[in-house]
Design a protein around this motif. Sequence first.
Motif, PDB file in Angstrom:
ATOM      1  N   ARG A  12     -18.826  -0.066  14.281  1.00 22.34           N
ATOM      2  CA  ARG A  12     -18.527  -0.785  13.098  1.00 22.34           C
ATOM      3  C   ARG A  12     -18.130   0.177  12.025  1.00 22.34           C
ATOM      4  NH1 ARG A  12     -21.077  -5.759  12.731  1.00 22.34           N
ATOM      5  NH2 ARG A  12     -21.119  -5.595  10.577  1.00 22.34           N
ATOM      6  N   GLU A  14     -17.568  -0.035   8.868  1.00 18.51           N
ATOM      7  CA  GLU A  14     -18.439   0.356   7.575  1.00 18.51           C
ATOM      8  C   GLU A  14     -19.833   1.195   7.880  1.00 18.51           C
ATOM      9  OE1 GLU A  14     -19.823  -3.645   9.565  1.00 18.51           O
ATOM     10  OE2 GLU A  14     -18.115  -2.355   9.433  1.00 18.51           O
ATOM     11  N   ASN A  15     -20.202   1.287   9.011  1.00 16.79           N
ATOM     12  CA  ASN A  15     -21.164   2.392   9.539  1.00 16.79           C
ATOM     13  C   ASN A  15     -20.717   3.368   9.382  1.00 16.79           C
ATOM     14  OD1 ASN A  15     -23.004   0.175   9.615  1.00 16.79           O
ATOM     15  ND2 ASN A  15     -23.100  -0.059  11.823  1.00 16.79           N
ATOM     16  N   PHE A  17     -18.270   4.726   8.024  1.00 17.82           N
ATOM     17  CA  PHE A  17     -18.006   5.065   6.302  1.00 17.82           C
ATOM     18  C   PHE A  17     -19.024   5.676   5.717  1.00 17.82           C
ATOM     19  CE2 PHE A  17     -17.281   4.341   2.095  1.00 17.82           C
ATOM     20  CZ  PHE A  17     -16.177   5.149   1.638  1.00 17.82           C
ATOM     21  N   ALA A  18     -20.274   4.785   6.116  1.00 18.83           N
ATOM     22  CA  ALA A  18     -21.372   5.109   5.229  1.00 18.83           C
ATOM     23  C   ALA A  18     -21.897   6.471   5.734  1.00 18.83           C
ATOM     24  CB  ALA A  18     -22.590   4.182   5.701  1.00 18.83           C
ATOM     25  N   GLN A  21     -19.932   9.379   4.390  1.00 21.35           N
ATOM     26  CA  GLN A  21     -20.312   9.533   2.768  1.00 21.35           C
ATOM     27  C   GLN A  21     -21.463  10.484   2.889  1.00 21.35           C
ATOM     28  OE1 GLN A  21     -17.073   8.644   1.855  1.00 21.35           O
ATOM     29  NE2 GLN A  21     -18.384   8.232  -0.185  1.00 21.35           N
TER      30      GLN A  21
END
Length: 341
Positions: A12, A14-15, A17-18, A21
Amino acid sequence: MIPVTILIVDDRPENLFAMQQLLEDDPNRTLLLAHSGQEALGLLLSHEVALVLLDVQMPEMDGFETATLMRRNRRTRNIPIIFVTANHTERTHIFQGYAAGAVDYLPKPVDPVVLQSKVRIFEDLYRQRKQLEDVNARLDAKVAELERLRFELEEKNRILHTLSLLDGLTGIPNRRHFDDTLRSEWQRMLREGSPLGLIMIDVDHFKRFNDHYGHLHGDRCLKRVAGCLSAVLKRPSDFVARYGGEEFAAILPATDHAGTCHVAEALRQAVEHLAIDHAASPTTDHVTISLGAASVIPAPGCHPSDLVCAADQALYAAKQSGRNRWCYQGCQPDSCIHPLT
């Protein structure tokens, strides 16, 4: 500080990216991102990775299968794996992860403090391992250098030992080597009950040669005579040395009276055939040698010096008889006639 590379694997975006970060604030940390197990395995083969953060639930190849394949590859089998999963409470699930090679679990959603703490632990472990590898590499290099120096020292010592046994002018064995060889061959012939021959050799009127031609030509003469004498002795055990000044000596193991006399004549003829001019010689117009031959079967109570003494007496007789000849003297002191029992 030693830089580290961390691989984050999650299907995923978004995972990924998180997680990126949360971890990208450290300048000594490089992050690699993979969207599948297959992509992760490819990155692992081309990068040195300190830690893998691996999602469990992925299509096609899940985290367990990816970890299992990592453990089967020698390049990746020891890389720490932290599984990141929302299903972290089931014991079967946890045991399956550890069986696949996980060292820890992180529950989703990921707690930033816990994540940073666990990552730093494995980064520290990686850096310690790299430092240890570096120390070991330096130690290995030092050991290799010491081994090379030891070999060089042994080689130099061997060369020095060899040089210490050779005459500096003629290149043949010196008096020290002669004494050692005579003692050892005496003991060997004593054990075997075999005769030992010895020939003392003197260059005739050599002082007159030096006075007439000069010391440089005298040195050249001694070199040629030494090479000639060495060439005559064919057996590996035969030994010729510079005894001192213009005097030489030949040790002939397992050689009786007749054999010693035969070698003495061969040596005399060989030097005469060199035809080295000697205008100052009252004997002849070229360089010649006088020889004293002796032989004995060593017996208990006898000593090598007895044989040297007999050969010296024979050499004196050859000089007194007109030079350019050999004489033989039997070696029979009282200690040899009546050996100790």
